[in-house]
Design an enzyme around this catalytic site. Sequence first.
Site: not given
Ligand SMILES: *Cc1c(COP(=O)(O)O)cnc(C)c1O
Length: 361
Positions: A102, A172, A196
Site C-alpha cells: 500500500w 495511511d 477495515k
Molecule cells: C485497503 C487499503 C487501502 C485501499 O483502500 P480503498 O478504500 O479500497 O481504496 C489503502 N491502504 C491500506 C493500508 C489499506 O488497507
Amino acid sequence: MPQEIYNFGAGPAVLPKPVLAQVQEELPDWHGSGMSVMEMSHRGREYMGIIAQAEADLRTLLAIPENYRVLFLQGGASQQFAMVPMNLLAGGRAAYVETGIWSRKASSEARRFGEIDVIASNATAADHAVPRQESWQLRPEHRYCHIADNETIDGIEFDFIPELGEVPLVSDASSNILSKPLDVSRFGLIYAGAQKNIGPAGLTLVIVREDLLGKAGPQVPTMLNYAVHAENASMYNTPPTFAIYVAGLVFRWLLQQGGLPAMAEINARKATALYAAIDGSEGFYRNDVATANRSRMNVPFFLRDSRLDGEFLQEAGQRGLLQLKGHRLLSGMRASIYNAMPEAGVRALVDFLHDFAHRHG
Ligand SMILES: *Cc1c(COP(=O)(O)O)cnc(C)c1O
C-alpha cells in the site's frame, strides 16, 4: 445451536454483532422519524444529529485535539493517495517511506503531482521490517512524509511514531485506526478507508491539522480539496450518509467496550495467541515479519506445504472460519483480526491451526 461464523476477511471486514443488530432494528424507521437513515436528507435535523454524534464520539475515542478537523469523505484510501499530494505538495517535494504494497502504491500515485523521494524502503530487506528512523533521509524541504502505519497485505505495522520535527507526518491508517490509543498531535494528517476497522465501504475518514488546509492550488478539483470539505463540515455535497451512521454506531460500541485502551489490550491478546500458534507449529506454518513489526490486525501466514492450502481453506470453512485465503499477490493465508473479531474467533482459529497441523504434520 448453529455453528458460530467468524469472518477473517481483510476488508470489507467483520462488524460488531450488536451494531448489525441495531442497524437491523432501526433500518425501516430511525427513532420514530418514519424514515430509514438511507432516506433522510443529509441536511435535515435528524441526520445532522447523527453525523455530529459520530464526530463527537470519534473525537472522544482518539482524543482528537481542537485544531484538527474530521472529514467524512468518499473515494477510499486509494483516492487519498492522490488527494494528499494534490493538497499538500504545492509543486514541492515529499518523502515516502515504503514498507509494503500500500505505501508503494501511495508513492507511485504521488509521483503524478511532484518530486517524490522514497527516503526509506524495505523493498530489498528479507526480514520484512519497518526501516528504523535513523536510516531515513528526511530533508527540511519535504512538504510532508507519508507512511502506511499498518500494511494490510504484508502484515507489517509500525512500532513507533516517527519524529519529524517540522515536517508533517501523513499516515495511511486504514487497517489499524481505532485498534489502540493514538497521539493524533504527532500527525499532520491521518486517513483511513472505513471498510477495515470502522464501518461499511464508501466512507473515508480524514483527520487533518488545520494549518495544512488551504494549500491546494486553483487547478485542484473542488471535490478533491480538503479545505472545501472542512469549510462545509463534510456537507459540500451529499456525504455517504448510511456509512457514516453505521460508523457512528461502531464508535459508540467502542466507547462501551472501554474505548481504545481496552481494545488495545484485547487486540494484543488476540495477536499474541495467533502468532504463538504459528511460531509453535514447528515450521508447519510460518510468518516472515520481524517480531517488532508484526501487525496486530492482519496476520499473513504460509503452510510449509502449499499443496495443502486448498484443503486448509475448505476445512476452515466447514468450521465457520471464513475468508482466510491470503491476498492474491502473496498467496498463502491471512487472518485479519480487527476490533470486531471476538477473542473466541481467534481461539477457534488457533484450535483449528493446531488440529490441522496435527493431522497433516
Ligand atoms: C485497503 C487499503 C487501502 C485501499 O483502500 P480503498 O478504500 O479500497 O481504496 C489503502 N491502504 C491500506 C493500508 C489499506 O488497507
